[in-house]
Design a protein around this motif. Structure first.
Motif, short mmCIF file in Angstrom:
data_model
loop_
_atom_site.label_atom_id
_atom_site.label_comp_id
_atom_site.label_asym_id
_atom_site.label_seq_id
_atom_site.Cartn_x
_atom_site.Cartn_y
_atom_site.Cartn_z
N MET A 148 0.84 -1.20 0.00
CA MET A 148 0.00 0.00 0.00
C MET A 148 0.87 1.25 0.00
N PHE A 149 1.88 1.28 0.88
CA PHE A 149 2.69 2.48 0.96
C PHE A 149 3.66 2.58 -0.21
N ARG A 150 4.21 1.44 -0.62
CA ARG A 150 5.17 1.47 -1.72
C ARG A 150 4.53 1.91 -3.03
N LYS A 151 3.22 1.79 -3.13
CA LYS A 151 2.55 2.16 -4.37
C LYS A 151 2.04 3.60 -4.36
N THR A 152 2.48 4.39 -3.41
CA THR A 152 2.10 5.80 -3.45
C THR A 152 2.82 6.46 -4.62
N ASN A 153 2.24 7.54 -5.08
CA ASN A 153 2.85 8.27 -6.18
C ASN A 153 3.59 9.50 -5.68
N ALA A 154 3.86 9.55 -4.37
CA ALA A 154 4.58 10.68 -3.80
C ALA A 154 6.06 10.59 -4.15
N ARG A 155 6.67 11.72 -4.43
CA ARG A 155 8.08 11.73 -4.78
C ARG A 155 8.86 12.80 -4.01
N ARG A 156 8.21 13.85 -3.58
CA ARG A 156 8.93 14.99 -3.01
C ARG A 156 8.90 15.02 -1.49
N SER A 157 7.97 14.35 -0.88
CA SER A 157 7.84 14.39 0.57
C SER A 157 8.84 13.45 1.24
N ASP A 158 9.28 13.83 2.45
CA ASP A 158 10.08 12.92 3.27
C ASP A 158 9.22 11.72 3.61
N GLU A 159 9.72 10.50 3.39
CA GLU A 159 8.88 9.31 3.53
C GLU A 159 8.44 9.05 4.96
N TYR A 160 9.26 9.41 5.94
CA TYR A 160 8.86 9.18 7.33
C TYR A 160 7.79 10.18 7.76
N ALA A 161 7.94 11.44 7.33
CA ALA A 161 6.92 12.44 7.64
C ALA A 161 5.61 12.10 6.92
N LEU A 162 5.73 11.63 5.68
CA LEU A 162 4.54 11.27 4.93
C LEU A 162 3.84 10.08 5.56
N TRP A 163 4.60 9.08 6.01
CA TRP A 163 4.02 7.92 6.69
C TRP A 163 3.27 8.36 7.94
N THR A 164 3.86 9.30 8.67
CA THR A 164 3.20 9.81 9.87
C THR A 164 1.87 10.46 9.52
N TRP A 165 1.88 11.27 8.47
CA TRP A 165 0.66 11.96 8.04
C TRP A 165 -0.41 10.96 7.62
N LEU A 166 -0.02 9.97 6.84
CA LEU A 166 -0.97 8.95 6.40
C LEU A 166 -1.51 8.15 7.59
N MET A 167 -0.65 7.85 8.55
CA MET A 167 -1.08 7.04 9.69
C MET A 167 -2.03 7.83 10.59
N GLU A 168 -1.74 9.12 10.79
CA GLU A 168 -2.66 9.94 11.57
C GLU A 168 -4.02 9.98 10.87
#
Length: 358
Positions: A148-168
Motif C-alpha cells: 500500500m505504501f510502496r505504491k504511493t505516487n509521492a516523490r517529493r515528501s520525506d517518507e517518514y513524515a509522509l508515513w506519519t501523516w498517512l497514519m494519523e
C-alpha cells in the motif's frame, strides 16, 4: 482510537522461579521433593527457577496439585515475565537505534496528542510502535507498511513524515462512522457540496465530513508535517471503505476544495484500491492524476459553462465574482482555474482567494 502511550518500562524482570523457590521454602520442600512429586527432572526444575525454561500449562497444573497454589497464578507469572523480557529487549534495541527518532516528527506528534512525551529516548521510540502498528523497532520503517505504501505516487515528501501523516489520517478515518459506500450517493453529495464552497471552510468542515460519511467515504482533515508537501490523498482502508485525507498545504480554501474533488475522482473513477493516491505540491503527475484533475474541474464547473465563460468574459475580478454568484460557487475556485490554465497571471485577483490557518 489513537493508541495511548506506553507506560514506563522497568529495567528488570522477575522470573516465576523466584516465587516458586520461596513457596518451596515456606512449605519445607526441596527441589528434589518437587521433582519427585511432579515427575520432572531436577535439571528441568532448576531451569524453571532460573527463568531459562517456561512454566507450561501442564506444569502449572502439577504445581497447583503439589503446592496448593492455583495454576492460573503460575501461568500469569510466566506470561508477565516473558512480556517483560520482550519489552526489555525492545528497549535495548531502541537504545541502539537512537538516530531513528530523528526521522520522525516526534515533537509535532506529541503536540497533536498522538503519542505522549516519554522520559527517555528509548521509551519515546516505544510509543511509536503502537501508533504505527508495528511489532518491533526493526519494523519501524515505511516499507513495512506494505505494498500500500510502496505504491504511493509521492516523490517529493520525506517518507517518514509522509508515513506519519498517512497514519494519523488512518486513525482519524477509522473513528468516523460511515454508511455503506455508494458511488451514486457520493456523486450526489459532491454536487450538493458545491454551494458550500462559498462558506468559510472551517465552518463547513463538519458538513463536508458528514455528507461524505453518509455516502460511505471517511473524510479526515490532517494538517501537514514539516517536510511533507502533501495536498491530499485517496485510499481504501478496506475493500469497502474509501478514505480521503486533506491537508491545508497551500492555506487557500479553493485549493483545498479542488483537492477534495480531485481525491474523490480517484475513488469514483475506480482507480486501483490497492494504491494510495497522493497529491503533492509540485509533484509528478501521471494519467490517473490527470483523470482525477479533469474530474475535479468538471465536477466543480460543468465543461460547457466553463467554455462559454472563458470565451465571452473579459475575466476581470468583477467578471469572476459575477460568474461565481451565478454558479453559486466560491470565486477563488474560478480564479484558481484561470491561473492554472494560464488565462490570467498568478498575481491577479488575489483578493478572491480566501486563506485558512491550519
Amino acid at each position: 482510537m489513537v493508541p495511548a502511550a506506553n507506560e514506563s518500562i522497568p529495567d528488570y524482570a522477575v522470573a516465576p522461579g523466584e516465587t516458586l523457590a520461596e513457596t518451596l521454602a515456606e512449605l519445607g520442600l526441596s527441589q528434589q521433593d518437587l521433582a519427585t512429586r511432579t515427575g520432572h527432572t531436577p535439571k528441568m526444575l532448576s531451569q524453571i527457577i532460573n527463568g531459562k525454561a517456561p512454566i507450561t500449562s501442564d506444569t502449572a497444573v502439577q504445581f497447583e496439585r503439589v503446592l496448593g497454589v492455583p495454576a492460573a497464578f503460575w501461568l500469569n507469572l510466566e506470561r508477565e515475565y516473558r512480556e517483560a523480557l520482550t519489552r526489555q529487549r525492545d528497549v535495548r534495541d531502541a537504545e541502539q537505534a537512537d538516530a531513528m527518532l530523528a526521522r520522525f516528527p516526534v515533537r509535532e506528534m506529541i503536540s497533536r496528542g498522538l503519542v505522549a512525551r516519554a522520559e527517555t529516548k528509548a521509551s519515546q521510540l516505544m510509543t511509536l510502535l503502537s501508533f504505527f502498528r508495528v511489532g518491533s523497532v526493526a519494523q519501524l520503517r515505511p516499507d513495512v507498511a506494505g505494498a500500500m505504501f510502496r505504491k504511493t505516487n509521492a516523490r517529493r515528501s520525506d517518507e517518514y513524515a509522509l508515513w506519519t501523516w498517512l497514519m494519523e489520517g488512518e486513525w482519524k478515518a477509522r473513528e468516523i462512522p460511515c454508511a455503506k459506500y455508494d458511488p451514486k450517493t457520493f456523486r450526489d453529495a459532491l454536487a450538493a457540496l458545491r454551494p458550500l464552497t462559498r462558506a468559510p471552510l472551517r465552518e463547513a468542515e463538519p458538513q463536508i465530513t458528514a455528507a461524505c460519511a453518509r455516502a460511505g467515504v471517511a473524510l479526515a482533515f490532517v494538517p501537514e508535517y514539516p517536510q511533507t508537501r502533501v495536498l491530499g490523498a485517496a485510499r481504501w482502508l478496506t475493500p469497502k471503505r474509501p478514505t480521503i485525507l486533506l491537508s491545508y498545504r497551500l492555506k487557500r480554501e479553493d485549493s483545498i476544495w479542488f483537492s477534495l474533488f480531485h481525491e474523490a475522482g480517484h475513488i469514483l473513477l475506480r482507480h486501483p484500491k490497492t494504491e494510495v493516491f497522493i497529491s503533492e505540491e509540485g509533484g509528478l503527475s501521471d494519467e490517473r492524476e490527470e483523470q482525477a484533475n479533469e474530474f475535479a474541474r468538471n465536477a466543480l464547473i460543468p465543461p460547457a459553462e466553463w467554455a462559454r465563460f472563458v470565451a465571452s468574459a473579459a475575466i476581470s475580478a468583477r467578471d469572476v465574482q459575477r460568474q461565481a454568484d451565478a454558479w453559486d460557487i466560491d470565486p477563488g475556485i474560478i480564479a484558481g482555474r484561470l491561473k492554472k490554465e494560464g488565462r490570467i497571471p498568478y498575481s491577479h485577483h488575489a483578493a478572491l482567494h480566501r486563506s485558512i490557518t491550519a
